[in-house]
Design a protein around this motif. Structure first.
Motif, short mmCIF file in Angstrom:
data_model
loop_
_atom_site.label_atom_id
_atom_site.label_comp_id
_atom_site.label_asym_id
_atom_site.label_seq_id
_atom_site.Cartn_x
_atom_site.Cartn_y
_atom_site.Cartn_z
N TYR A 93 20.34 42.88 32.67
CA TYR A 93 20.63 43.34 31.30
C TYR A 93 19.74 42.59 30.30
CZ TYR A 93 23.45 43.92 27.02
OH TYR A 93 23.88 44.17 25.73
N GLN A 94 19.64 41.27 30.44
CA GLN A 94 18.82 40.47 29.52
C GLN A 94 17.38 40.93 29.53
OE1 GLN A 94 19.89 36.37 30.95
NE2 GLN A 94 19.53 35.91 28.80
N LYS A 95 16.85 41.22 30.71
CA LYS A 95 15.46 41.67 30.81
C LYS A 95 15.28 43.05 30.18
CE LYS A 95 14.38 38.97 34.90
NZ LYS A 95 14.25 38.98 36.36
N LYS A 96 16.22 43.92 30.43
CA LYS A 96 16.12 45.30 29.92
C LYS A 96 16.22 45.34 28.40
CE LYS A 96 17.87 49.96 30.54
NZ LYS A 96 18.74 50.83 31.33
N TYR A 97 17.10 44.52 27.83
CA TYR A 97 17.34 44.53 26.38
C TYR A 97 16.88 43.21 25.74
CZ TYR A 97 19.90 48.68 27.60
OH TYR A 97 20.24 49.92 28.08
N SER A 102 14.07 47.51 22.24
CA SER A 102 14.56 48.07 23.51
C SER A 102 15.95 48.68 23.34
CB SER A 102 14.56 47.02 24.61
OG SER A 102 15.38 45.92 24.28
N ILE A 103 16.71 48.18 22.40
CA ILE A 103 18.02 48.76 22.08
C ILE A 103 17.83 50.05 21.31
CG2 ILE A 103 20.17 48.44 20.77
CD1 ILE A 103 19.80 45.38 21.25
N ASP A 104 16.93 50.02 20.33
CA ASP A 104 16.67 51.17 19.47
C ASP A 104 16.19 52.39 20.25
OD1 ASP A 104 17.39 49.72 17.19
OD2 ASP A 104 15.32 49.09 16.79
N LYS A 105 15.53 52.18 21.38
CA LYS A 105 14.98 53.29 22.18
C LYS A 105 16.07 54.24 22.67
CE LYS A 105 10.87 51.00 23.90
NZ LYS A 105 10.23 50.39 25.07
N ASP A 106 17.22 53.69 23.06
CA ASP A 106 18.31 54.52 23.58
C ASP A 106 19.64 53.82 23.33
OD1 ASP A 106 20.08 56.20 24.88
OD2 ASP A 106 18.97 56.21 26.78
N ILE A 107 20.14 53.97 22.13
CA ILE A 107 21.33 53.24 21.72
C ILE A 107 22.56 53.62 22.55
CG2 ILE A 107 20.55 52.70 19.39
CD1 ILE A 107 22.34 55.03 18.40
N PHE A 108 22.61 54.85 23.01
CA PHE A 108 23.80 55.27 23.76
C PHE A 108 23.84 54.67 25.16
CE2 PHE A 108 23.37 58.45 20.40
CZ PHE A 108 24.61 58.29 19.80
N THR A 109 22.69 54.57 25.81
CA THR A 109 22.62 53.89 27.11
C THR A 109 22.91 52.41 26.93
OG1 THR A 109 21.04 55.49 27.95
CG2 THR A 109 21.16 53.39 29.11
N TYR A 110 22.33 51.83 25.88
CA TYR A 110 22.59 50.41 25.59
C TYR A 110 24.09 50.19 25.38
CZ TYR A 110 23.01 46.09 22.91
OH TYR A 110 23.40 44.85 22.47
N ALA A 111 24.72 51.04 24.59
CA ALA A 111 26.15 50.90 24.32
C ALA A 111 26.95 50.96 25.62
CB ALA A 111 26.63 51.98 23.36
N ASP A 112 26.63 51.92 26.47
CA ASP A 112 27.35 52.09 27.73
C ASP A 112 27.14 50.87 28.65
OD1 ASP A 112 28.92 53.65 29.62
OD2 ASP A 112 27.04 53.91 30.73
N GLU A 113 25.90 50.43 28.80
CA GLU A 113 25.60 49.31 29.68
C GLU A 113 26.19 48.00 29.14
OE1 GLU A 113 21.41 49.28 30.63
OE2 GLU A 113 21.57 51.23 31.64
N THR A 114 26.22 47.86 27.83
CA THR A 114 26.80 46.66 27.21
C THR A 114 28.30 46.62 27.45
OG1 THR A 114 25.07 46.59 25.53
CG2 THR A 114 27.11 45.41 25.04
N GLN A 115 28.97 47.74 27.27
CA GLN A 115 30.42 47.78 27.49
C GLN A 115 30.76 47.48 28.96
OE1 GLN A 115 32.47 47.88 24.94
NE2 GLN A 115 30.95 48.45 23.41
N ARG A 116 29.93 47.99 29.89
CA ARG A 116 30.16 47.73 31.31
C ARG A 116 29.94 46.25 31.64
NH1 ARG A 116 26.73 51.75 34.49
NH2 ARG A 116 25.97 52.23 32.45
N LEU A 117 28.89 45.66 31.08
CA LEU A 117 28.63 44.24 31.33
C LEU A 117 29.75 43.38 30.76
CD1 LEU A 117 26.73 42.00 32.39
CD2 LEU A 117 25.73 41.94 30.08
#
Length: 137
Positions: A93-97, A102-117
């Motif tokens: 996650y740290q590397k991806k974001y 990197s967050i701005d590129k796809d906020i909805f994927t970021y939101a989903d992955e952040t909630q899962r983490l």
């Protein structure tokens, strides 16, 4: 050992607080307006969590695996296997974001992955406190 566990539990409180804060900012609705706060909280969480996981994974668990009490040793072994995936998930996650862009590129994927983490982190903390730290007190 008690002092070390108290310190880990204090860190857990700080991590939980940052997780709860990030949970609020890492939603699609909020991120559509602004990603700045989510990124700032994420940076704080990454810093504290990285150090905490490093100490637990490389110091605490190896120490507990050598404990003379089979209950402590077996619980530490079982939990080490169960919760070890959190460290890998967090590193990925740290590397991806690693940047706000990197967050701005796809906020909805970021939101989903952040909630899962966050769910993984909170589950690890709860398991450690309930199943392991309680044995050490």
């Amino acid at each position: 050992m008690m002092n070390i566990i108290d310190r880990f539990m204090q860190q857990h409180l700080e991590i939980v607080g940052l997780c709860e804060e990030l949970k609020l900012y890492a939603t699609g609705d909020y991120l559509q307006k602004d990603t700045t706060l989510a990124y700032k909280v994420q940076l704080n969480l990454n810093e504290i969590l990285s150090l905490h996981l490093q100490f637990e994974d490389h110091s605490l668990y190896p120490l507990l695996l050598e404990d003379k009490d089979p209950n402590i040793k077996n619980t530490a072994l079982r939990l080490q296997e169960e919760v070890g995936s959190v460290t890998l998930a967090h590193t990925t996650y740290q590397k991806k974001y690693a940047s706000q862009e990197s967050i701005d590129k796809d906020i909805f994927t970021y939101a989903d992955e952040t909630q899962r983490l966050i769910a993984l982190i909170l589950e690890r903390i709860q398991k450690e406190e309930v199943e392991l730290y309680s044995l050490l007190r």
